[in-house]
Design an enzyme around this catalytic site. Structure first.
Site, mmCIF file in Angstrom:
data_model
loop_
_atom_site.group_PDB
_atom_site.id
_atom_site.type_symbol
_atom_site.label_atom_id
_atom_site.label_comp_id
_atom_site.label_asym_id
_atom_site.label_seq_id
_atom_site.Cartn_x
_atom_site.Cartn_y
_atom_site.Cartn_z
ATOM 1 N N GLN A 9 0.984 -1.212 -0.127
ATOM 2 C CA GLN A 9 0.018 -0.014 0.034
ATOM 3 C C GLN A 9 0.867 1.232 0.022
ATOM 4 O O GLN A 9 1.935 1.211 0.477
ATOM 5 C CB GLN A 9 -0.856 0.121 1.170
ATOM 6 C CG GLN A 9 -2.318 0.722 0.950
ATOM 7 C CD GLN A 9 -3.130 0.333 1.893
ATOM 8 O OE1 GLN A 9 -3.183 -0.783 2.407
ATOM 9 N NE2 GLN A 9 -4.009 1.057 2.593
ATOM 10 N N SER A 88 4.107 -6.654 2.953
ATOM 11 C CA SER A 88 2.880 -6.582 3.424
ATOM 12 C C SER A 88 1.638 -7.018 2.284
ATOM 13 O O SER A 88 1.932 -8.295 2.032
ATOM 14 C CB SER A 88 2.561 -5.164 3.702
ATOM 15 O OG SER A 88 1.366 -4.781 4.670
ATOM 16 N N LEU A 89 0.905 -6.241 1.740
ATOM 17 C CA LEU A 89 -0.047 -6.814 0.958
ATOM 18 C C LEU A 89 0.708 -7.226 -0.481
ATOM 19 O O LEU A 89 0.160 -8.271 -1.068
ATOM 20 C CB LEU A 89 -0.769 -5.387 0.150
ATOM 21 C CG LEU A 89 -1.432 -5.585 -1.192
ATOM 22 C CD1 LEU A 89 -2.572 -6.648 -1.289
ATOM 23 C CD2 LEU A 89 -1.680 -4.148 -1.577
ATOM 24 N N ARG A 113 -9.050 -9.035 2.880
ATOM 25 C CA ARG A 113 -8.298 -8.427 3.838
ATOM 26 C C ARG A 113 -8.268 -6.917 3.959
ATOM 27 O O ARG A 113 -8.255 -6.488 5.051
ATOM 28 C CB ARG A 113 -6.633 -8.728 3.155
ATOM 29 C CG ARG A 113 -5.492 -8.226 3.954
ATOM 30 C CD ARG A 113 -4.463 -8.366 3.001
ATOM 31 N NE ARG A 113 -2.914 -8.167 4.031
ATOM 32 C CZ ARG A 113 -2.257 -6.945 3.977
ATOM 33 N NH1 ARG A 113 -2.675 -5.947 3.247
ATOM 34 N NH2 ARG A 113 -1.185 -6.891 4.577
ATOM 35 N N HIS A 195 -0.247 -4.047 11.107
ATOM 36 C CA HIS A 195 0.945 -4.822 11.499
ATOM 37 C C HIS A 195 1.267 -4.569 12.868
ATOM 38 O O HIS A 195 2.407 -4.398 13.539
ATOM 39 C CB HIS A 195 2.240 -4.696 10.781
ATOM 40 C CG HIS A 195 2.053 -4.898 9.501
ATOM 41 N ND1 HIS A 195 1.798 -6.222 9.000
ATOM 42 C CD2 HIS A 195 1.857 -4.095 8.247
ATOM 43 C CE1 HIS A 195 1.643 -6.279 7.524
ATOM 44 N NE2 HIS A 195 1.689 -5.134 7.126
ATOM 45 N N GLN A 244 0.790 -12.398 9.496
ATOM 46 C CA GLN A 244 1.194 -11.231 9.059
ATOM 47 C C GLN A 244 0.550 -9.902 9.614
ATOM 48 O O GLN A 244 1.222 -8.978 9.639
ATOM 49 C CB GLN A 244 1.317 -11.366 7.431
ATOM 50 C CG GLN A 244 2.307 -10.360 6.901
ATOM 51 C CD GLN A 244 1.388 -9.470 5.715
ATOM 52 O OE1 GLN A 244 0.376 -9.224 5.794
ATOM 53 N NE2 GLN A 244 2.271 -9.744 4.456
#
Length: 295
Positions: A9, A88-89, A113, A195, A244
């Protein structure tokens, strides 16, 4: 060894993916399929929308995933990763690219998500801040001493660590870390504490969807955010992907491990050049490139 890495992102921009849509029948068919899976025309927002529309988490995450994954698929035989990783993503993009997830399942998980994270953000005011110019250990220690939720969330590169938590705890951490000599302690324009433990409701929601999805055997190892090491076992990949959302993105450690394991070139697949920039922070001369469709 050539590694392919996938952004998270923040890399989005208006017009992303339009060149693929216009030039490749395969890309067009995958974008059209995505509109149908998501139940709204994400391509309208990606190609012609406003920054505000694109910044919505439920749009941003699938948009970046689609740009990355469709570009990888359009590259065809030129796409031969020997290792993959995603920030991440981007980890979900990497899992489609190396054959663990199919396109439809990957997109559905990304959409779930995004919606689960959005919901968790709305449940409690929270945010993130970038801390520049301090050793990771100093930042970790300062966060641990603060009353309230504030944790190290993204180890982006040496001297750049993003912290995540409740608004009041982040404000206090920024003050403390500035006093400790941070070059900058900058609050980020994000809607929540990604996170961090505050994402627990989203993690629980996403866990059920991940457990119900078939994970195949990867064509090459994926270096996952949670472990920063090469993983090939589908059951372990699942477990790490579930963890995660509430665990830190160990990107600094991931880059170092990939290089130690023989990575000699990095190709970033998707919008922007953020990840290439982070590799250059490890070694200014490290070979990096952006994946591109041949004209």
């Amino acid at each position: 060894m050539k590694a392919y890495v996938f952004p998270g992102q923040g890399a989005q921009f208006i017009g992303m993916g339009k060149d693929l849509y216009d030039q490749s029948p395969l890309a067009k068919s995958l974008f059209d399929q995505a509109n149908s899976i998501l139940g709204f025309n994400i391509t309208d927002i990606m190609f012609h929308g406003t920054d505000e529309q694109l910044k919505e988490t439920k749009v941003t995450q699938p948009a970046i995933f689609l740009h990355s994954v469709i570009l990888a698929k359009v590259l065809g035989d030129d796409f031969k990763p020997e290792m993959v990783a995603g920030h991440s993503l981007g980890e979900l993009s990497a899992l489609v690219a190396n054959g663990v997830l199919n396109f439809e399942d990957g997109l559905k998980l990304v959409s779930k998500r995004a919606l689960a994270m959005q919901k968790a953000c709305e449940a409690e005011p929270s945010t993130m801040a970038a801390i520049l110019g301090l050793d990771d250990a100093i930042v970790e220690e300062a966060c641990a001493a603060i009353d309230g939720v504030v944790v190290a969330a993204n180890y982006n590169c040496p001297g750049q660590l993003v912290i995540s938590g409740s608004v009041s705890a982040i404000d206090e951490a920024c003050e403390v870390l500035t006093e400790k000599g941070a070059r900058r302690a900058l609050k980020l324009p994000v809607g929540g504490a990604f996170h961090s433990p505050l994402m627990e409701p989203a993690r629980a929601e996403l866990a059920a969807a991940i457990e119900a999805t078939t994970f195949g055997v990867p064509s090459c190892p994926i270096y996952q955010n949670v472990t920063a090491s090469a993983v090939t076992d589908p059951a372990e990949i699942k477990k790490n992907l579930i963890a995660q959302l509430t665990a830190p993105v160990r990107w600094t450690q991931t880059m170092n491990q990939m290089i130690a394991d023989g990575c000699s070139e990095v190709v970033e697949v998707g919008p922007g050049k953020v990840l290439q920039g982070l590799f250059k922070k490890i070694d200014r001369k490290f070979p990096t490139a952006s994946a591109a469709l041949e004209a």
